[in-house]
Write an enzyme that holds these catalytic residues in place. Structure first.
Site: not given
Ligand code: NAD
Length: 508
Positions: A180, A255, A289, A388
């Site tokens: 997804k 992550e 991240c 963040e």
């Molecule tokens: P997000 O949490 O908004 O979304 C990530 C994914 O989760 C998307 O595909 C979204 O559609 C899905 N999602 C949202 N709500 C959901 C739910 N209730 N159930 C299932 N799926 C759901 O994150 P984002 O804004 O896309 O990305 C930014 C974040 O990602 C930042 O916090 C960043 O630090 C983190 N990040 C972490 C790493 C790591 O390896 N630790 C790497 C890259 C990004």
């Protein structure tokens, strides 16, 4: 089969059971961050779409993929790696178009995506299984078995690289999956589906369902046929996912976010620390991240060092992400731009000094461009120092001594990475041990070896992936016990005269 070029402008469907499915239901547009013009549209993935994809993945798992040999899976993953390499330039361009990350950096990301498929293909044939011979009486050994269907949920910042980071070990381990992708950056997932299909991976092994997190993502998490969830994204989303997946007792890899410190001691090689800290704050548009979004600098060198950082930050090249000289492109989406600018305003109102940036660059009137921004003289009590921001905003603070540096580094909810800069080796190791983080680099920016574990502590995540750690997540370890001779078996009920024998198990 959909040609890669056509993915850029057309509405794209889900990829289920080896074919693209005509979109139905509501469509969501996704944008070019340089202009905010529409690139295309994705369908809203419904619970029925998720169910179809999970059923296809489940059939593929039971129908043969879980029983393919590691060598067969490795061959297919090498083919996928070659496919990614063959289409590298087109993929890099489509990532840049959809994310706004400069082309020089998306090229690197695509290279890493190909490496992920090659590396985990090789790992498939090398994963260790262990034997525990016991007193010449017993042989105990472990087998790694594929688990089943995995739900892979990815964010928008480096779409294809993060998809490959999950898909490659998942398939290498013998699992099947439903991916997804993030709704703002769906483009590369369908290109990946095309490449995986062309490589000869059987139908149903890899599926993609697009849509909103709260609908298609949530349905994937709740689906009883899904055994594993590997999620990368925001901490709050991770918490919600764990709540939703708990009733079907899934295994999670999380992550999540970070607010990572670079700790610069006064004896550091300050030129190298400057290069690395500026790169780690603004590469990938600061939407990274592992970014060192907090700069902790020892008081004795703070003013000089910050003056140099300020000068550098002002010279970071902002502009068209397709220009290979560009270092900072537009942020992914207007909503995200507003959020990041909101944090800059917050930082100023909290009392941090705006040393550089903070505005839309004057010559870039449209799109989500933002100047690289440096907030200095911040305090750990400020929200900009604790939360963040996930954009090109570096927050600098001073510390007096090692003890205070460690205290400040750890005074946040997150614990993903840390960067320690000092020529005193003993101190660098001491501080690395004290910093609450899953990964620490000494005198270096983030350089990752794929064999090493990746993951965070505290609110930055649960579990580790990378190398064999990915196989710990994507496989079940089964232990097989067998005697090597005729060992003594307790004989309940056999004879009244027999002496009771102590049981040599732990009672479970
Ligand atoms: P997000 O949490 O908004 O979304 C990530 C994914 O989760 C998307 O595909 C979204 O559609 C899905 N999602 C949202 N709500 C959901 C739910 N209730 N159930 C299932 N799926 C759901 O994150 P984002 O804004 O896309 O990305 C930014 C974040 O990602 C930042 O916090 C960043 O630090 C983190 N990040 C972490 C790493 C790591 O390896 N630790 C790497 C890259 C990004």
């Amino acid at each position: 089969m959909v040609a890669l070029a056509s993915l850029v402008t057309h509405q794209i469907g889900h990829f289920i059971d080896g074919r693209f499915v005509q979109p139905h239901g509501r469509l969501f547009e996704f944008l070019n961050p340089s202009t905010n013009e529409t690139i295309g549209a994705i369908p809203e993935g419904s619970p029925e779409d998720i169910d179809r994809a999970v059923s296809a993945a489940s059939r593929a798992f039971k129908g043969g993929w879980s029983r393919t040999s590691p060598e067969e899976r490795a061959e297919l993953l090498f083919e996928v790696a070659s496919g990614v390499e063959k289409h590298a330039e087109g993929l890099a361009r489509s990532e840049t178009l959809n994310t706004g990350i400069p082309i020089a950096q998306t090229r690197g990301q695509i290279h890493r995506a190909a490496e992920n498929f090659r590396f985990f293909g090789e790992m498939a044939t090398k994963v260790l299984e262990t034997a525990f011979p016991a007193r010449d009486e017993f042989l105990n050994y472990t087998l790694r078995r594929p688990v089943g269907v995995a739900g892979l949920i990815t964010p928008w910042n480096t779409p294809l690289m993060l998809e490959s980071w999950k898909v490659a070990p998942c398939l290498a381990a013998g699992d099947t999956c439903v991916l997804k992708p993030a709704e703002w950056t769906p483009l590369s997932a369908n290109a990946l589906a095309t490449i995986i299909d062309e490589a000869g991976v059987p139908n149903g092994v890899f599926n993609v369902v697009h849509g909103l997190g709260e609908v298609s993502g949530a349905s994937l998490v709740a689906h009883p046929g899904v055994r594993l969830i590997s999620f990368t994204g925001e901490t709050t989303t991770g918490q919600e996912i764990m709540r939703n997946g708990s009733s079907s007792l899934k295994r999670f890899s999380m992550e999540l976010g970070g607010k990572n410190p670079a700790i610069i001691f006064d004896d550091a090689d300050l030129e190298r620390a400057l290069d690395a800290s500026v790169f780690m704050a603004y590469s990938l548009n600061g939407e990274r991240c592992t970014s060192n979004s907090r700069l902790l600098v020892q008081r004795s060198v703070y003013d000089d060092f910050i003056a140099k950082v300020t000068e550098r930050v002002k010279r970071v090249k902002v502009g068209d992400p397709f220009d290979k000289r560009t270092e900072l492109g537009p942020l992914v989406h207007p909503d995200h731009w507003k959020r990041v600018v909101g944090y800059i305003e917050l930082g100023k109102s909290e009392g941090a000094k705006l040393a550089a940036g903070g505005r839309r660059p004057p010559k870039l009137g449209r799109g989500n461009y933002l100047e690289p921004t440096l907030l200095t003289d911040a305090e750990m009590s400020m929200r900009v120092a604790r939360e963040e921001i996930f954009g090109p905003v570096l927050v600098a603070m001073k510390f007096n001594d090692e003890k205070e540096a460690v205290k400040m580094a750890n005074d946040v909810a997150y614990g993903l990475t840390g960067y320690v800069w000092s020529r005193d080796g003993a101190r660098a190791h001491r501080v690395s041990e004290e910093v609450e983080a899953g990964m620490v680099w000494i005198n270096s920016h983030n350089v990752r070896d794929l064999r090493t574990p990746f993951g965070g502590v505290k609110q930055s995540g649960i579990g580790r992936e990378g190398g064999t750690y990915s196989f710990d997540f994507y496989t079940d370890t089964k232990t097989v016990h067998t005697p090597l001779g005729e060992h003594q078996i307790p004989t309940f009920g056999k004879s009244e005269s027999q002496k009771p024998r102590e049981e040599n198990s732990d009672g479970r």
